[in-house]
Design a protein around this motif. Structure first.
Motif, PDB file in Angstrom:
ATOM      1  N   UNK A 195      24.841   7.082  -7.012  1.00 43.35           N
ATOM      2  CA  UNK A 195      24.079   6.881  -8.246  1.00 43.35           C
ATOM      3  C   UNK A 195      24.926   7.217  -9.468  1.00 43.35           C
ATOM      4  N   UNK A 196      25.604   8.369  -9.441  1.00 41.11           N
ATOM      5  CA  UNK A 196      26.410   8.781 -10.586  1.00 41.11           C
ATOM      6  C   UNK A 196      27.590   7.834 -10.809  1.00 41.11           C
ATOM      7  N   UNK A 197      28.151   7.325  -9.722  1.00 43.70           N
ATOM      8  CA  UNK A 197      29.251   6.363  -9.863  1.00 43.70           C
ATOM      9  C   UNK A 197      28.757   5.062 -10.490  1.00 43.70           C
ATOM     10  N   UNK A 198      27.603   4.586 -10.048  1.00 38.25           N
ATOM     11  CA  UNK A 198      27.041   3.372 -10.635  1.00 38.25           C
ATOM     12  C   UNK A 198      26.714   3.581 -12.107  1.00 38.25           C
ATOM     13  N   UNK A 199      26.236   4.769 -12.434  1.00 38.09           N
ATOM     14  CA  UNK A 199      25.892   5.070 -13.825  1.00 38.09           C
ATOM     15  C   UNK A 199      27.112   4.996 -14.733  1.00 38.09           C
ATOM     16  N   UNK A 200      28.285   5.246 -14.170  1.00 39.56           N
ATOM     17  CA  UNK A 200      29.511   5.145 -14.942  1.00 39.56           C
ATOM     18  C   UNK A 200      30.089   3.726 -14.926  1.00 39.56           C
ATOM     19  N   UNK A 201      29.316   2.769 -14.473  1.00 42.91           N
ATOM     20  CA  UNK A 201      29.735   1.376 -14.546  1.00 42.91           C
ATOM     21  C   UNK A 201      30.446   0.852 -13.320  1.00 42.91           C
ATOM     22  N   UNK A 202      30.435   1.591 -12.210  1.00 41.86           N
ATOM     23  CA  UNK A 202      31.068   1.104 -10.994  1.00 41.86           C
ATOM     24  C   UNK A 202      30.080   0.274 -10.178  1.00 41.86           C
ATOM     25  N   UNK A 203      30.523  -0.853  -9.738  1.00 41.67           N
ATOM     26  CA  UNK A 203      29.763  -1.689  -8.812  1.00 41.67           C
ATOM     27  C   UNK A 203      30.174  -1.256  -7.409  1.00 41.67           C
ATOM     28  N   UNK A 204      29.190  -0.981  -6.545  1.00 42.44           N
ATOM     29  CA  UNK A 204      29.487  -0.363  -5.256  1.00 42.44           C
ATOM     30  C   UNK A 204      29.238  -1.281  -4.078  1.00 42.44           C
ATOM     31  N   UNK A 205      30.113  -1.145  -3.078  1.00 40.55           N
ATOM     32  CA  UNK A 205      29.783  -1.462  -1.707  1.00 40.55           C
ATOM     33  C   UNK A 205      29.735  -0.132  -0.980  1.00 40.55           C
ATOM     34  N   UNK A 206      29.023  -0.071   0.145  1.00 45.55           N
ATOM     35  CA  UNK A 206      28.885   1.197   0.854  1.00 45.55           C
ATOM     36  C   UNK A 206      29.360   1.047   2.287  1.00 45.55           C
ATOM     37  N   UNK A 207      29.891   2.140   2.838  1.00 44.07           N
ATOM     38  CA  UNK A 207      30.320   2.158   4.235  1.00 44.07           C
ATOM     39  C   UNK A 207      29.681   3.355   4.915  1.00 44.07           C
ATOM     40  N   UNK A 208      29.115   3.109   6.095  1.00 48.04           N
ATOM     41  CA  UNK A 208      28.487   4.176   6.874  1.00 48.04           C
ATOM     42  C   UNK A 208      29.053   4.165   8.283  1.00 48.04           C
ATOM     43  N   UNK A 209      29.328   5.356   8.810  1.00 48.00           N
ATOM     44  CA  UNK A 209      29.878   5.502  10.153  1.00 48.00           C
ATOM     45  C   UNK A 209      28.778   5.996  11.092  1.00 48.00           C
ATOM     46  N   UNK A 210      28.531   5.241  12.164  1.00 52.57           N
ATOM     47  CA  UNK A 210      27.520   5.663  13.131  1.00 52.57           C
ATOM     48  C   UNK A 210      28.152   5.771  14.518  1.00 52.57           C
ATOM     49  N   UNK A 211      27.535   6.574  15.363  1.00 50.47           N
ATOM     50  CA  UNK A 211      28.055   6.806  16.718  1.00 50.47           C
ATOM     51  C   UNK A 211      27.000   6.471  17.755  1.00 50.47           C
ATOM     52  N   UNK A 212      26.448   5.280  17.646  1.00 47.24           N
ATOM     53  CA  UNK A 212      25.480   4.820  18.653  1.00 47.24           C
ATOM     54  C   UNK A 212      26.200   4.674  19.993  1.00 47.24           C
ATOM     55  N   UNK A 213      25.635   5.111  21.107  1.00 45.82           N
ATOM     56  CA  UNK A 213      24.261   5.612  21.323  1.00 45.82           C
ATOM     57  C   UNK A 213      24.099   7.115  21.166  1.00 45.82           C
ATOM     58  N   UNK A 214      25.172   7.834  20.770  1.00 44.25           N
ATOM     59  CA  UNK A 214      25.013   9.279  20.559  1.00 44.25           C
ATOM     60  C   UNK A 214      24.077   9.548  19.385  1.00 44.25           C
ATOM     61  N   UNK A 215      24.085   8.654  18.418  1.00 49.10           N
ATOM     62  CA  UNK A 215      23.124   8.736  17.315  1.00 49.10           C
ATOM     63  C   UNK A 215      22.142   7.581  17.442  1.00 49.10           C
ATOM     64  N   UNK A 216      20.929   7.785  16.969  1.00 54.23           N
ATOM     65  CA  UNK A 216      19.861   6.814  17.188  1.00 54.23           C
ATOM     66  C   UNK A 216      19.889   5.689  16.156  1.00 54.23           C
ATOM     67  N   UNK A 217      19.171   4.623  16.477  1.00 57.41           N
ATOM     68  CA  UNK A 217      19.022   3.529  15.520  1.00 57.41           C
ATOM     69  C   UNK A 217      18.223   3.984  14.296  1.00 57.41           C
ATOM     70  N   UNK A 218      17.400   5.010  14.472  1.00 54.47           N
ATOM     71  CA  UNK A 218      16.633   5.526  13.336  1.00 54.47           C
ATOM     72  C   UNK A 218      17.558   6.109  12.277  1.00 54.47           C
ATOM     73  N   UNK A 219      18.655   6.723  12.720  1.00 56.67           N
ATOM     74  CA  UNK A 219      19.593   7.281  11.743  1.00 56.67           C
ATOM     75  C   UNK A 219      20.271   6.169  10.958  1.00 56.67           C
TER      76      UNK A 219
END
Length: 403
Positions: A195-219
């Motif tokens: 949010x703070x980065x966008x407020x400063x005028x940055x357009x964002x893409x996001x990256x998330x790291x998941x460890x399925x099946x150790x982590x659930x689809x809900x996460x």
């Protein structure tokens, strides 16, 4: 009686230099985006502000979406009047009567932009103020610190009258300062950093790291929901879901001692860097806050950040947790962030992670993993990319037309 106009004031910083017209165009595009459900609204650009002609739209319903447009410092619902002194006086009184509570003090501020208007500003201040005071005998004038400032703008064709000022999101227009890749976890900090980065005028893409099946689809869904909250400020966000299970387990098989977190974070940072280069992003944004966990000490951040050759932006680095939580609550990400779904960072934690890793030792361990780079490339290849937000299911960049 409903307002005829809403005046949007743009940030002073966006109006300086050669970029002013581009900034104004970007703010206008975002205003039109958030007000798409209100087709009756017409738009008019003026120097340093945008005027919305409400067309009968519910002004209260417009306020919430307008607060999500970066580059707007404040806005005011405005009433219009014919350029006749008596009509202006009556309308000014009606505007004061729309206030939910009668103030104790007020002042009148007339701005005579139309120099053909036959009465000067000071005289109109007295006339309008006197008319209001006759209707509110307990009201007092305070020219220094009034509870309410009644403003009258005498324009070429009409008078604009208003006495309320709503706070806007401020900052810079979305995308006006380039593009970055946000490392988005399921926690409290990274959405606030985004949010703070966008407020400063940055357009964002996001990256998330998941460890399925150790982590659930809900996460994973939790992170998509967090990205959706951020997309309210931009229309949409491209989210890269990186399968990190193989990388994580292979590193753990080779090394499972106090430097494990550093090794895993360096692997994540390398992947984020690869995705950032492909996305033509100029920086990586993280939610790191100095001293919160072992991987967020100066020594750890230095060891982790060395693996990428682009700026690392850490908006929260000197903020305390309560300040971060307050922002998370204000942008409606906090209740999602505290949902008890595991993420990949909670797996394989060593009992005593290093807070001051030796970079030479870390690099030596990595050299014992000749397969590491190919595993990182494979994780990038298997990354799922989705558009999140109102403009989801995009096949191209929704902001490309702004540049």
């Amino acid at each position: 009686m409903i307002p005829d106009r809403i005046v949007l004031r743009l940030g002073e910083l966006t109006l300086k230099g050669r970029n002013r017209h581009r900034f104004e165009k970007q703010v206008m595009e975002q205003v039109k985006r958030v007000l798409r459900p209100f087709p009756s609204i017409a738009y008019r650009k003026e120097f340093g502000r945008i005027v919305l002609l409400t067309g009968g739209a519910d002004v209260e319903a417009l306020k919430a979406p307008l607060r999500k447009v970066f580059g707007i410092t404040s806005f005011s619902p405005v009433y219009t009047s014919a350029l006749e002194p008596e009509t202006i006086e009556r309308m000014a009184l009606q505007v004061m009567q729309t206030l939910p509570d009668v103030p104790n003090t007020f002042k009148v501020n007339v701005r005579r932009a139309n120099k053909n208007f036959p009465i000067d500003s000071q005289e109109m201040n007295r006339r309008v103020g006197g008319h209001v005071l006759r209707a509110f005998p307990d009201l007092k004038v305070d020219v220094r610190q009034p509870e309410v400032e009644l403003k009258v703008e005498l324009r070429e064709e009409e008078a604009l009258i208003y006495c309320t000022r709503e706070e806007g999101a401020g900052g810079f227009p979305v995308g006006s300062n380039g593009k970055a890749m946000l490392m988005l976890s399921g926690g409290i900090d990274s959405p606030v950093a985004g949010y703070l980065a966008m407020r400063q005028g940055l357009r964002l893409e996001a990256v998330h790291f998941h460890s399925y099946p150790f982590t659930s689809e809900r996460s994973q869904q939790k992170v998509k929901d967090l990205a959706d909250k951020l997309s309210a400020y931009t229309g949409s966000i491209k989210l890269h879901m990186v399968p990190f299970t193989d990388v994580q387990t292979k590193i753990h098989q080779v090394y499972n001692k106090n430097l494990l977190i550093t090794l895993l974070r360096r692997a994540m940072m390398r992947i984020a860097g690869k995705l950032a280069v492909t996305a033509e992003a100029g920086a990586i944004v993280t939610g790191e806050s100095l001293g919160q966990v072992a991987s967020q000490t100066l020594g750890s951040m230095n060891a982790i950040g060395q693996v990428v050759q682009m700026p690392l932006i850490r908006p929260l680095v000197c903020m305390d947790k309560q300040s971060i939580i307050r922002i998370a609550e204000s942008i409606d990400t906090y209740t999602l962030s505290i949902l008890p779904y595991e993420d990949c960072c909670t797996l394989f934690l060593p009992p005593s992670p290093s807070t001051n890793p030796n970079v030479n030792v870390v690099e030596s361990i990595e050299r014992s993993m000749p397969w590491l780079e190919s595993e990182l490339d494979e994780a990038v290849r298997r990354t799922e990319t989705v558009w999140i937000g109102n403009d989801r299911n995009k096949t191209s960049d929704p902001f490309a037309s702004l540049f």
